[in-house]
Design a protein around this motif. Structure first.
Motif, mmCIF file in Angstrom:
data_model
loop_
_atom_site.group_PDB
_atom_site.id
_atom_site.type_symbol
_atom_site.label_atom_id
_atom_site.label_comp_id
_atom_site.label_asym_id
_atom_site.label_seq_id
_atom_site.Cartn_x
_atom_site.Cartn_y
_atom_site.Cartn_z
ATOM 1 N N GLY A 80 -48.279 26.513 -5.355
ATOM 2 C CA GLY A 80 -47.994 27.534 -4.544
ATOM 3 C C GLY A 80 -46.418 27.447 -4.817
ATOM 4 N N PRO A 81 -46.168 29.314 -3.805
ATOM 5 C CA PRO A 81 -44.298 29.415 -4.419
ATOM 6 C C PRO A 81 -43.483 28.761 -3.960
ATOM 7 N N GLU A 82 -43.511 27.551 -2.825
ATOM 8 C CA GLU A 82 -42.950 26.634 -2.590
ATOM 9 C C GLU A 82 -42.956 25.279 -2.353
ATOM 10 N N THR A 83 -43.958 25.575 -2.689
ATOM 11 C CA THR A 83 -44.709 23.453 -2.596
ATOM 12 C C THR A 83 -46.427 23.614 -3.953
ATOM 13 N N VAL A 84 -45.809 22.339 -4.265
ATOM 14 C CA VAL A 84 -46.967 22.161 -5.154
ATOM 15 C C VAL A 84 -47.792 21.007 -4.302
ATOM 16 N N ARG A 85 -49.056 21.020 -4.288
ATOM 17 C CA ARG A 85 -49.572 20.342 -3.589
ATOM 18 C C ARG A 85 -51.084 18.875 -4.629
#
Length: 290
Positions: free
Chosen positions: A68-73
């Motif tokens: 994602g733009p703010e977090t990698v899960r």
């Protein structure tokens, strides 16, 4: 012949079922996915328990990479091969591809998982150093809900984690920041072996080109994978340069605590910690610029 102690086998088909089994069986049970660390310990009878819960069927729930733009899960059952082959993950954090290329062999990478690597909590484990470098958080699920802990709190000692009885590590979360890159270097006695010493680095630059932040994570040089806040403090606000990397290398050597063993002397490992720190930070800067 190495033979495990007797145990009963259970196969979970969902996270909820696995949690139910873990809650009912408690400390007498262990989870297994890839099994490349656990099964050898069972054969040597270093790990003895009454129940083995197979969670491979949970890959549909816990095997994923979401950038994602703010977090990698990343789901805990994501295989090493999936981490290596993800172009999106490599674009966000090239350190994963660097590390996966030097982890074991294709047989292990096809079955082993990110969650299994972290939960093994081996001080020489590559992905623990990677996640420490990237300031990752670990999501732990229990029947009553979930909690999130930092990598520093997740590893409590060699082969010991924050995951308690009746709990499962379900996800790893990594913050995404602009103008950054990452890299990993490892010295090993033979291809795919445990590290003699390894280092991961992550670097972020300000718009004016100075260093906004830097993180270094070492493995195989102490009781846990080691993050070094002193390096971050020393590099912030400086221009990327060989002088900066040299200072970081000196701090890495000074702040690690290796032991002399069959892989090398403590002094040799301290030297490697510094040299690999220098190389990885240099490569981070080159990747940002290139």
């Amino acid at each position: 012949m190495q033979v495990p102690a007797p145990f009963e086998y259970r196969r979970a088909e969902s996270v909820d079922q696995a949690l139910d089994l873990m809650t009912r069986l408690g400390s007498t049970a262990r989870l297994v996915a890839g099994g490349h660390s656990l099964l050898p310990m069972m054969k040597l009878r270093l790990a003895v328990f009454d129940y083995l819960i197979d969670i491979n069927d949970l890959h549909g729930e816990l095997g994923y990479i979401v950038v994602g733009p703010e977090t990698v899960r990343i789901g805990a059952l994501t295989r090493h091969r999936e981490l290596l082959e993800s172009a999106e993950l490599a674009a966000a954090f090239p350190i994963f591809a660097d590390a996966e290329r030097v982890i074991a062999d294709p047989v292990v990478r096809n079955r082993g998982t990110l969650g299994g690597s972290l939960c093994q909590a081996d001080p020489s484990e590559d992905l623990s150093a990677v996640c420490t470098t990237l300031n990752a958080s670990c999501v732990i699920r229990a029947p009553g809900g979930t909690r999130t802990v930092s990598m520093e709190d997740f590893h409590r000692g060699p082969y010991e984690t924050a995951v308690g009885d009746g709990e499962i590590l379900t996800e790893i979360r990594i913050p995404v920041r602009e103008r950054g890159s990452s890299a990993y270097e490892k010295v090993e006695r033979r291809a795919g072996d445990w590290a003699v010493t390894s280092a991961g680095a992550a670097l972020w630059l300000n718009p004016d080109g100075t260093i906004a932040d830097a993180r270094v994570g070492l493995a195989a040089v102490g009781p846990n994978t080691t993050g070094i806040p002193a390096i971050s403090q020393a590099l912030r606000g400086r221009q990327p340069s060989e002088d900066a990397w040299q200072e970081a290398a000196a701090l890495a050597s000074r702040h690690c605590d290796p032991a002399t063993d069959q892989r090398g002397s403590a002094d040799y490992k301290r030297h490697l910690a510094g040299e690999l720190t220098r190389r990885t930070l240099r490569r981070c800067a080159q990747r940002i610029e290139g």
